[in-house]
Design an enzyme around this catalytic site. Structure first.
Site, short mmCIF file in Angstrom:
data_model
loop_
_atom_site.label_atom_id
_atom_site.label_comp_id
_atom_site.label_asym_id
_atom_site.label_seq_id
_atom_site.Cartn_x
_atom_site.Cartn_y
_atom_site.Cartn_z
N HIS A 130 0.82 -1.22 0.00
CA HIS A 130 0.00 0.00 0.00
C HIS A 130 0.85 1.27 0.00
CE1 HIS A 130 0.45 -0.37 4.50
NE2 HIS A 130 0.63 0.92 4.36
N ASP A 160 0.20 -7.70 1.50
CA ASP A 160 0.58 -6.29 1.59
C ASP A 160 2.10 -6.12 1.61
OD1 ASP A 160 0.03 -3.62 1.52
OD2 ASP A 160 -0.20 -3.41 3.68
N SER A 252 4.57 2.51 7.91
CA SER A 252 4.24 1.35 7.08
C SER A 252 5.45 0.87 6.30
CB SER A 252 3.14 1.71 6.07
OG SER A 252 1.89 1.75 6.69
#
Length: 509
Positions: A130, A160, A252
């Protein structure tokens, strides 16, 4: 009070750096990955002088060893948007034309930031999918402030995880730790770039393991799904490590390491009602990261093994409902077509309690144990059948029911990558578009959490052009996207209730 995890968890809105461990390439055609594995030194070797294991001073070594391997990632997407400067009634437009009201093309640029971890000295970096999904340009900033343009090597939305590469040599690479060996209560350190604050280190403990939150690919398909309605061949691979180390937007893709500075997870999500840290963070285990990144580099696509069964979690109430003798394990509800489990001798109503001798208590644990294997691998499933345990050998299959390795060019269709269901326009819809000088298009019937979801496109959006060429049917859309894997594609379209507002956006498939 029940907590709605899906409402609280923000996937990928963290940004941070993840690491797998340095590796080198053996040859150019079939690249094997040799990871920089942990050597198993005593933990006391890594504590500060005179400090007991677990004391705050223990974090110094982990921070110094990890920080140089963590990078800052900036991903940029530019969209051309055509919007009228004011809302003009359709009555006037019918007389004066589409340009009435001052409509014009305007470029809109969105920038996302995150983290990544260097896994090889020659420039391979692991991050979250992402963080870079849909980006037209990816820029990496190293710990020493050097900046590079990065190439996307491959992505795996089901975990992911993504791999990118910069053109540089002799980079610091992280050491891969054993995520299966970490224990609840063990100290861990998170390294990343929250809020664009580079090289930030926080510490906490492992709060839980094997969390399945239903947040990867959290489009409509998964928001309305329950564990019992998902099959192992159509669901994301989630088995998160939960920690209370502070993680925020920007973390992230960042590294979660043990006190020896070894990667045990990739920071991916937080549970928060506000968007900022509220006590819970979740990381993809390094065992999954190693499997996914090595497959992407070697094959161009993840080689995930499947059992081909519908899954059901168990508790005492469901055990009574299903009529089984145990309340712990994973219940076999039904089989998919060409099911590997059925072919191996698994029966409906069996309860899977072990995989290769490892106890299984939940669907995420089962998915992780199976997902770490490739098609053609043999696993031993221990099932409880009528109150007695039985070992059954099963040969895993790929998503299509075969056992072949799936190369990049044979990977899932581009249409699947978009993450949406499409339909041809009805006659009334075509007639309405024709009134506004549009030749037709393809309607998005549902958005399921793929790349289109990342652009903000919603159900009902009509794609009118692909790379400047009109498309009027689903067949034409598929034809225009065929062979566009790993290429930039530009879309143009509109909504029926606002036919003068034309939107243009692009991303790499």
């Amino acid at each position: 009070m029940k907590t709605n995890w899906k409402a609280l968890v923000l996937v990928g809105f963290l940004s941070s750096a993840t690491t797998l461990a340095g590796f080198k390439l053996l040859n150019d055609n079939e690249t094997d990955v040799i990871f920089k594995e942990a050597q198993g030194e005593s933990l006391t070797h890594f504590t500060s002088a005179g400090a007991p294991a677990g004391a705050p001073g223990d974090f110094v070594y982990a921070a110094e060893a990890t920080t140089p391997t963590v990078v800052h990632i900036k991903s940029t997407m530019t969209r051309q948007t055509s919007r009228s400067q004011q809302q003009i009634p359709d009555f006037f437009r019918d007389f004066f034309g589409d340009d009435f009201g001052g409509g014009r093309q305007q470029p809109q640029q969105s920038v996302g930031t995150g983290s990544g971890v260097i896994i090889s000295s020659d420039g391979y970096i692991v991050t979250n999918n992402h963080v870079i999904e849909g980006a037209q340009e990816v820029e990496v900033t190293l710990h020493n402030k050097a900046k590079f343009h990065a190439k996307v090597i491959g992505t795996d939305p089901s975990t992911d995880i993504a791999v990118i590469k910069v053109d540089s040599k002799d980079l610091p690479a992280i050491t891969l730790g054993n995520s299966d060996a970490i224990k609840v209560g063990e100290w861990v350190v998170a390294v990343g770039n929250p809020f664009n604050l580079e090289s930030t280190v926080t510490a906490g403990i492992v709060s839980a393991k094997g969390r399945g939150l239903g947040i990867i690919g959290s489009g409509r398909r998964y928001q309305n799904a329950t564990p019992a309605s998902l099959k192992d061949d159509d669901s994301p691979l989630e088995s998160f490590i939960q920690t209370d180390a502070v993680v925020n937007p920007g973390n992230s893709g960042g590294a979660l390491v043990n006190l020896k500075g070894e990667l045990v997870g990739i920071n991916t999500a937080i549970a928060s009602p506000t968007g900022s840290f509220a006590g819970y963070a979740f990381a993809v285990p390094s065992s999954i990261v190693k499997k996914v990144s090595s497959d992407i580099i070697k094959y161009g696509a993840v080689q995930r093994g499947y059992l081909g069964i519908a899954l059901g979690d168990l508790d005492s109430q469901k055990a009574e409902e299903y009529g089984v003798k145990v309340s712990d394990g994973v219940y076999v509800r039904e089989f998919t077509e060409n099911s590997a489990a059925k072919a191996g001798g698994i029966n409906k109503g069996d309860v899977i309690v072990k995989v290769d001798g490892r106890e299984i208590h939940s669907i995420p644990q089962l998915q992780q144990s199976i997902g770490l294997h490739k098609p053609g691998d043999k696993v031993t499933l221990t099932v409880n059948r009528d109150g007695k345990e039985k070992d059954i050998n099963v040969t895993l299959r790929n998503r299509t029911g075969g056992s072949d390795i799936i190369k990049r060019e044979e990977a899932a269709e581009v249409m699947t990558t978009l993450g949406a269901d499409f339909s041809d326009l009805s006659k009334p819809e075509k007639d309405r578009l024709a009134r506004y000088k549009h030749k037709g298009g393809v309607k998005i019937a549902a958005v399921n959490g793929g790349k289109l979801a990342r652009t903000g496109v919603a159900e009902g959006f009509i794609i009118t052009k692909v790379n400047g060429k009109p498309v009027t049917t689903v067949k034409e859309l598929k034809s225009e996207l065929a062979g566009k894997e790993d290429s930039m594609v530009q879309f143009e379209g509109l909504y029926l209730d606002s036919p003068y507002d034309v939107f243009s956006f692009g991303f790499r498939l």
